[in-house]
Design a protein around this motif. Structure first.
Motif, PDB file in Angstrom:
ATOM      1  N   ASN A  37     -15.722   0.160  -1.147  1.00 21.77           N
ATOM      2  CA  ASN A  37     -15.058   1.471  -1.241  1.00 21.77           C
ATOM      3  C   ASN A  37     -14.012   1.673  -0.140  1.00 21.77           C
ATOM      4  O   ASN A  37     -13.752   2.804   0.277  1.00 21.77           O
ATOM      5  CB  ASN A  37     -16.067   2.622  -1.234  1.00 21.77           C
ATOM      6  CG  ASN A  37     -16.795   2.728  -2.562  1.00 21.77           C
ATOM      7  OD1 ASN A  37     -16.238   2.392  -3.599  1.00 21.77           O
ATOM      8  ND2 ASN A  37     -18.032   3.167  -2.527  1.00 21.77           N
ATOM      9  N   ILE A  38     -13.429   0.581   0.307  1.00 22.93           N
ATOM     10  CA  ILE A  38     -12.302   0.688   1.227  1.00 22.93           C
ATOM     11  C   ILE A  38     -11.017   0.784   0.409  1.00 22.93           C
ATOM     12  O   ILE A  38     -10.760  -0.047  -0.477  1.00 22.93           O
ATOM     13  CB  ILE A  38     -12.248  -0.492   2.197  1.00 22.93           C
ATOM     14  CG1 ILE A  38     -13.476  -0.450   3.123  1.00 22.93           C
ATOM     15  CG2 ILE A  38     -10.967  -0.465   3.035  1.00 22.93           C
ATOM     16  CD1 ILE A  38     -13.587  -1.634   4.054  1.00 22.93           C
ATOM     17  N   LEU A  39     -10.234   1.814   0.685  1.00 23.63           N
ATOM     18  CA  LEU A  39      -8.950   2.040   0.036  1.00 23.63           C
ATOM     19  C   LEU A  39      -7.853   1.509   0.945  1.00 23.63           C
ATOM     20  O   LEU A  39      -7.837   1.789   2.148  1.00 23.63           O
ATOM     21  CB  LEU A  39      -8.746   3.527  -0.248  1.00 23.63           C
ATOM     22  CG  LEU A  39      -7.404   3.965  -0.853  1.00 23.63           C
ATOM     23  CD1 LEU A  39      -7.620   5.148  -1.808  1.00 23.63           C
ATOM     24  CD2 LEU A  39      -6.384   4.367   0.218  1.00 23.63           C
ATOM     25  N   TYR A  40      -6.931   0.752   0.358  1.00 20.37           N
ATOM     26  CA  TYR A  40      -5.791   0.212   1.089  1.00 20.37           C
ATOM     27  C   TYR A  40      -4.521   0.865   0.540  1.00 20.37           C
ATOM     28  O   TYR A  40      -4.318   0.934  -0.679  1.00 20.37           O
ATOM     29  CB  TYR A  40      -5.703  -1.306   0.913  1.00 20.37           C
ATOM     30  CG  TYR A  40      -6.954  -2.037   1.340  1.00 20.37           C
ATOM     31  CD1 TYR A  40      -7.114  -2.499   2.643  1.00 20.37           C
ATOM     32  CD2 TYR A  40      -7.995  -2.264   0.438  1.00 20.37           C
ATOM     33  CE1 TYR A  40      -8.265  -3.166   3.038  1.00 20.37           C
ATOM     34  CE2 TYR A  40      -9.152  -2.923   0.817  1.00 20.37           C
ATOM     35  CZ  TYR A  40      -9.284  -3.372   2.120  1.00 20.37           C
ATOM     36  OH  TYR A  40     -10.432  -4.032   2.505  1.00 20.37           O
ATOM     37  N   VAL A  41      -3.677   1.346   1.433  1.00 20.80           N
ATOM     38  CA  VAL A  41      -2.431   1.964   0.993  1.00 20.80           C
ATOM     39  C   VAL A  41      -1.317   1.622   1.975  1.00 20.80           C
ATOM     40  O   VAL A  41      -1.496   1.697   3.187  1.00 20.80           O
ATOM     41  CB  VAL A  41      -2.581   3.494   0.826  1.00 20.80           C
ATOM     42  CG1 VAL A  41      -2.974   4.176   2.131  1.00 20.80           C
ATOM     43  CG2 VAL A  41      -1.322   4.112   0.239  1.00 20.80           C
ATOM     44  N   ASN A  42      -0.189   1.184   1.426  1.00 13.47           N
ATOM     45  CA  ASN A  42       0.994   0.931   2.261  1.00 13.47           C
ATOM     46  C   ASN A  42       1.850   2.183   2.296  1.00 13.47           C
ATOM     47  O   ASN A  42       1.966   2.907   1.304  1.00 13.47           O
ATOM     48  CB  ASN A  42       1.797  -0.257   1.743  1.00 13.47           C
ATOM     49  CG  ASN A  42       2.090  -0.212   0.252  1.00 13.47           C
ATOM     50  OD1 ASN A  42       1.184  -0.093  -0.561  1.00 13.47           O
ATOM     51  ND2 ASN A  42       3.361  -0.331  -0.109  1.00 13.47           N
ATOM     52  N   ALA A  43       2.437   2.447   3.452  1.00 14.52           N
ATOM     53  CA  ALA A  43       3.186   3.688   3.658  1.00 14.52           C
ATOM     54  C   ALA A  43       4.529   3.399   4.299  1.00 14.52           C
ATOM     55  O   ALA A  43       4.665   2.476   5.105  1.00 14.52           O
ATOM     56  CB  ALA A  43       2.387   4.651   4.538  1.00 14.52           C
ATOM     57  N   SER A  44       5.513   4.211   3.927  1.00 10.41           N
ATOM     58  CA  SER A  44       6.809   4.199   4.606  1.00 10.41           C
ATOM     59  C   SER A  44       6.867   5.364   5.578  1.00 10.41           C
ATOM     60  O   SER A  44       6.269   6.418   5.344  1.00 10.41           O
ATOM     61  CB  SER A  44       7.948   4.323   3.592  1.00 10.41           C
ATOM     62  OG  SER A  44       8.032   3.179   2.771  1.00 10.41           O
ATOM     63  N   GLU A  45       7.599   5.171   6.675  1.00 14.78           N
ATOM     64  CA  GLU A  45       7.800   6.235   7.656  1.00 14.78           C
ATOM     65  C   GLU A  45       9.304   6.363   7.885  1.00 14.78           C
ATOM     66  O   GLU A  45       9.858   5.801   8.826  1.00 14.78           O
ATOM     67  CB  GLU A  45       7.064   5.910   8.954  1.00 14.78           C
ATOM     68  CG  GLU A  45       5.570   5.698   8.765  1.00 14.78           C
ATOM     69  CD  GLU A  45       4.720   6.748   9.474  1.00 14.78           C
ATOM     70  OE1 GLU A  45       5.281   7.645  10.102  1.00 14.78           O
ATOM     71  OE2 GLU A  45       3.485   6.644   9.386  1.00 14.78           O
ATOM     72  N   ILE A  92      11.227  -7.286  20.350  1.00 13.04           N
ATOM     73  CA  ILE A  92      10.646  -5.985  19.995  1.00 13.04           C
ATOM     74  C   ILE A  92       9.445  -6.227  19.099  1.00 13.04           C
ATOM     75  O   ILE A  92       9.551  -6.929  18.081  1.00 13.04           O
ATOM     76  CB  ILE A  92      11.696  -5.100  19.294  1.00 13.04           C
ATOM     77  CG1 ILE A  92      12.838  -4.801  20.270  1.00 13.04           C
ATOM     78  CG2 ILE A  92      11.072  -3.817  18.772  1.00 13.04           C
ATOM     79  CD1 ILE A  92      14.001  -4.049  19.640  1.00 13.04           C
ATOM     80  N   PRO A  93       8.281  -5.699  19.420  1.00 10.66           N
ATOM     81  CA  PRO A  93       7.087  -5.925  18.596  1.00 10.66           C
ATOM     82  C   PRO A  93       7.309  -5.463  17.158  1.00 10.66           C
ATOM     83  O   PRO A  93       8.198  -4.653  16.875  1.00 10.66           O
ATOM     84  CB  PRO A  93       6.019  -5.075  19.294  1.00 10.66           C
ATOM     85  CG  PRO A  93       6.513  -4.905  20.684  1.00 10.66           C
ATOM     86  CD  PRO A  93       8.010  -4.878  20.597  1.00 10.66           C
ATOM     87  N   THR A  94       6.487  -5.985  16.257  1.00 10.36           N
ATOM     88  CA  THR A  94       6.615  -5.673  14.835  1.00 10.36           C
ATOM     89  C   THR A  94       6.758  -4.173  14.621  1.00 10.36           C
ATOM     90  O   THR A  94       5.919  -3.386  15.063  1.00 10.36           O
ATOM     91  CB  THR A  94       5.400  -6.197  14.062  1.00 10.36           C
ATOM     92  OG1 THR A  94       5.290  -7.604  14.270  1.00 10.36           O
ATOM     93  CG2 THR A  94       5.539  -5.923  12.582  1.00 10.36           C
ATOM     94  N   THR A  95       7.840  -3.794  13.935  1.00  5.32           N
ATOM     95  CA  THR A  95       8.159  -2.373  13.767  1.00  5.32           C
ATOM     96  C   THR A  95       7.644  -1.799  12.464  1.00  5.32           C
ATOM     97  O   THR A  95       7.509  -0.580  12.329  1.00  5.32           O
ATOM     98  CB  THR A  95       9.677  -2.170  13.792  1.00  5.32           C
ATOM     99  OG1 THR A  95      10.275  -2.954  12.748  1.00  5.32           O
ATOM    100  CG2 THR A  95      10.262  -2.569  15.135  1.00  5.32           C
ATOM    101  N   GLY A  96       7.376  -2.671  11.466  1.00 10.70           N
ATOM    102  CA  GLY A  96       7.178  -2.167  10.116  1.00 10.70           C
ATOM    103  C   GLY A  96       8.522  -1.753   9.535  1.00 10.70           C
ATOM    104  O   GLY A  96       9.521  -1.643  10.252  1.00 10.70           O
ATOM    105  N   ARG A  97       8.547  -1.541   8.209  1.00 11.84           N
ATOM    106  CA  ARG A  97       9.772  -1.080   7.572  1.00 11.84           C
ATOM    107  C   ARG A  97       9.457  -0.467   6.211  1.00 11.84           C
ATOM    108  O   ARG A  97       8.336  -0.591   5.716  1.00 11.84           O
ATOM    109  CB  ARG A  97      10.797  -2.209   7.450  1.00 11.84           C
ATOM    110  CG  ARG A  97      10.390  -3.372   6.594  1.00 11.84           C
ATOM    111  CD  ARG A  97      11.405  -4.514   6.694  1.00 11.84           C
ATOM    112  NE  ARG A  97      12.716  -4.171   6.152  1.00 11.84           N
ATOM    113  CZ  ARG A  97      13.779  -4.965   6.239  1.00 11.84           C
ATOM    114  NH1 ARG A  97      13.696  -6.140   6.874  1.00 11.84           N
ATOM    115  NH2 ARG A  97      14.940  -4.611   5.724  1.00 11.84           N
ATOM    116  N   GLU A  98      10.433   0.220   5.643  1.00 12.83           N
ATOM    117  CA  GLU A  98      10.245   0.833   4.330  1.00 12.83           C
ATOM    118  C   GLU A  98       9.704  -0.188   3.338  1.00 12.83           C
ATOM    119  O   GLU A  98      10.070  -1.357   3.381  1.00 12.83           O
ATOM    120  CB  GLU A  98      11.584   1.328   3.785  1.00 12.83           C
ATOM    121  CG  GLU A  98      11.925   2.759   4.124  1.00 12.83           C
ATOM    122  CD  GLU A  98      13.159   3.174   3.349  1.00 12.83           C
ATOM    123  OE1 GLU A  98      13.080   4.158   2.606  1.00 12.83           O
ATOM    124  OE2 GLU A  98      14.198   2.504   3.491  1.00 12.83           O
TER     125      GLU A  98
END
Length: 723
Positions: A458-466, A633-639
């Motif tokens: 019952n773990i939900l995984y969701v990717n998000a943009s900021e 620069i450490p991993t920033t994530g992206r859209e």
């Protein structure tokens, strides 16, 4: 330290053995016959051949070029393919439906809706977005239901030929049956139909004056069987939530463009909806506005409402509910509860009892800002927030949150200046004429890729943009001039209908392209057709008169002789929603001069949330910019756009990012285990399946909608090497 690592490794092996045993004894979730893997839309596979110990050995098994590798036909693909009887069905960038051998990628057939020989009645050249197709069978009768623009087709799954007994010559016109003049509106489903018994159910992308009603059709004949009015009619529940008692006659949108989930045993259809017309101004649609921004639970056989929940009241931020919910069974105080988990653009997760709609975590109506300088606007004083889980995207923005990581000093000062000149601070800050910074942005938080759930944990995984966006409203002032040229009328019509996406200077904005110089690509007839059919994210404008389309065309294509002619079209719209008192200046991201988000990283995340407790298991940045990585620069994530899949082999697979990577993570820890390059970004959700005991993961690699991104036409399948 070595001892801890050994224990962890042994634990991993034991968990995989248990998963493998459970998979052997339980055939559920071992195929991918439905978009999302199952009608519960949890995007889970019980296959275990590929696991945390060997995923780094994955290699490309096959590549299918859905447009033959013709670069003139490349374009974004968001299709999650389905696999039935060892055949993979998907859609190309130009909306060709195809069937290939799921083990080799060899094509069996394709159906092209633009082919006027094999599709005499319904041939179409429109290119709208497509996220998947639906399969139905009854004995030897095996069909693919898919849509191109306003047409739903029934295609023989074995031959690729239209089924002539369906509708008329294999297709039906979805503009019919909505109770309005079909010549004046636009509809184009982007998500696949949901099959329930002998019904297929659709809503879709619609224009501002098109009702977003949810409808069911007979899968054999194409006959409409039921309709649910998403803007309620007199006497229907929710009608009283509109202060305009005639709204049902002419307002549009409020559509279930994201598609559906289905509890097949109970016969309950779960439908997320978008906001009503207009996206950013509600002064002419006062009230809560049901069933905008809702999760609906409908009787799948009749279309009758069972329960609903509105995630945003009187939405003026374009916070559509963007994805079908995940149907899960959670554990609460030792009791199993069938539930529905809905992720949102606002970065919230709402969890309800599946049958009753009772929240499984408390939901609070919290006060939000309502002060606005927009005439006649009356914002709703509260908005719903679940106590748990906590938001998976930021809800506040202060000056301390501005990007000083990837910027020069002058750039940092410039974004501070823009921040101080705008309204900003919290989620649901009202739109304004000075400019309001919207966070989470129009594309989330969570988007159409949706959540993934492991039913074992019952773990939900969701990717998000900021990504923050700047919304600037401008007063709409109708032209009083009676005699105008096509140039003058075209400029005014562009401002009203096109500026929001393509900007006041036609330079584009956000993910929408600039249109300067398009006269090199289109002639007058072709551009007029485009205005009618729409293209990908662009709706069609069938509500416009021919003279209005001619004026817009002359303005955009810079047709000097046409521009000089006297405009003879209507001066005022005679039907549909009242003319909005405000327009907006376009979809403008809040960016630094260097082109990076103007807020501090992370700009994209992966989140793992335990639905039993509402607590986070892990959260990591998702995606990267290679040039920033080289600068240390450490991993920033992206859209990111598109969803993930999770497997019993301990893995989470996802493409989704503009960096063109395909990644696999340890689902328990969030540790990155595989990073492979794709021919173009996989802005789609992968599918997982097995052929003759061999496991595959396939993803559509059409490329990104980001400016300057690489496009393609390939479906790429991965597998382990043969022993």
């Amino acid at each position: 330290m070595k001892c801890k690592k050994s224990v962890f490794f042994i634990t991993e092996i034991l968990l995989m053995i248990l998963a493998c045993c459970s998979c052997t004894n339980n055939e559920k979730y071992t195929d991918w016959k439905v978009t999302g893997g199952s009608k519960e839309n949890i995007r889970y596979s019980a296959l275990t051949q590929i696991d945390t110990t060997n995923v780094n050995q994955l290699q490309i098994a096959w590549v299918y070029k859905s447009e033959g590798g013709d670069s003139t036909k490349f374009g974004p693909m968001q299709c999650n393919p389905i696999i039935v009887n060892n055949v993979l069905y998907g859609v190309s960038p130009k909306l060709k439906l195809f069937a290939v051998d799921a083990a080799t990628g060899k094509e069996f057939w394709h159906f092209d809706a633009s082919d006027s020989i094999n599709n005499k009645t319904w041939h179409r050249k429109s290119i709208n977005m497509n996220r998947g197709v639906a399969y139905w069978e009854e004995g030897e009768d095996q069909r693919i239901i898919y849509t191109v623009g306003p047409v739903a087709f029934a295609v023989n799954a074995k031959t690729g030929k239209l089924i002539p007994t369906f509708g008329k010559d294999g297709g039906i016109d979805l503009k019919e049956g909505l109770g309005r003049d079909k010549t004046k509106f636009f509809v184009a489903p982007t998500s696949p139909a949901m099959i329930y018994k002998n019904l297929f159910i659709l809503s879709g992308l619609v224009g501002d004056n098109t009702p977003g009603d949810i409808r069911a059709f007979d899968v054999k004949t194409g006959k409409q069987k039921w309709i649910f009015h998403t803007i309620p009619f007199p006497g229907e529940p929710g009608y009283e939530t509109w202060e305009d008692t005639t709204a049902y006659k002419y307002f549009g949108s409020t559509n279930s463009w994201a598609g559906f989930s289905l509890d097949e045993k109970r016969g309950i259809l779960f439908a997320p909806t978008g906001n009503p017309t207009n996206d950013f101004y509600g002064g002419q649609r006062l009230g809560k506005g049901l069933y905008g921004n809702c999760l609906l639970a409908l009787n799948a056989a009749t279309g009758k409402l069972i329960w609903h929940f509105q995630t945003v009241h009187h939405d003026v931020w374009d916070m559509d509910v963007p994805t079908p919910p995940a149907l899960v069974t959670v554990t609460r105080n030792g009791e199993k509860i069938d539930a529905v988990a809905q992720t949102t653009k606002t970065g919230l997760v709402f969890v309800f009892d599946r049958e009753t709609g009772t929240p499984l975590f408390p939901i609070e109506e919290r006060p939000v800002l309502t002060n606005t300088n927009l005439m006649k606007e009356k914002l709703w004083p509260t908005q719903p927030f679940p106590v748990l889980p906590k938001p998976f995207a930021r809800h506040t923005l202060t000056e301390n949150d501005l990007n000083n990581v990837s910027t020069s000093d002058s750039s940092y000062e410039e974004i501070k200046k823009r921040y101080r000149a705008s309204r900003a601070g919290n989620i649901f800050t009202p739109p304004s004429t000075e400019g309001t910074i919207i966070l989470p942005g129009y594309d989330g938080g969570g988007e159409w890729g949706g959540p993934t759930v492991d039913p074992k944990t019952n773990i939900l995984y969701v990717n998000a943009s900021e990504m923050a966006w700047v919304l600037t409203m401008v007063e709409s002032k109708p032209e009083k001039q009676k005699v105008r040229t096509n140039l003058e009328a075209g400029a005014a019509l562009y401002s009203r209908y096109c500026m929001g996406c393509h900007g006041p200077e036609r330079l584009g904005g956000g993910d929408y392209p600039g249109i300067i110089g398009v006269e090199a690509k289109y002639n007058k007839a072709q551009f007029n057709e485009l205005l009618s059919t729409g293209r990908r994210m662009m709706p069609g404008f069938n509500n416009l008169a021919k003279e209005e389309k001619d004026a817009i065309t002359s303005f955009i294509l810079n047709l000097k002789d046409e521009q000089k002619k006297t405009y003879t079209g209507p001066e005022q719209k005679e039907d549909g929603p009242p003319r909005s008192l405000y327009d907006f200046t376009g979809y403008n991201k809040f960016l630094t001069k260097e082109g990076y988000p103007a807020i501090k990283p992370p700009w994209g995340t992966l989140n793992a949330i335990n639905l039993n407790t509402g607590e986070y298991v892990w959260k990591i940045p998702f995606g990267e910019f290679e040039e920033l990585k080289k600068r240390g620069i450490p991993t920033t994530g992206r859209e990111n756009y598109g969803g993930s899949v999770v497997t019993a082999g301990g893995l989470l697979f996802i493409g989704a990012t503009g960096d063109g990577k395909f990644r696999a993570y340890n689902k328990r820890t969030g540790k990155l285990l595989l990073e492979a390059n794709l021919p173009a970004p996989g802005v789609a959700t992968p599918a997982v399946y097995s052929i003759n005991g061999k496991q595959y993961i396939v993803i559509a690699c059409g490329g990104s909608k980001w400016k300057g991104g690489v496009n393609g036409d390939s479906y790429v399948a991965f597998s382990l090497p043969d022993l």
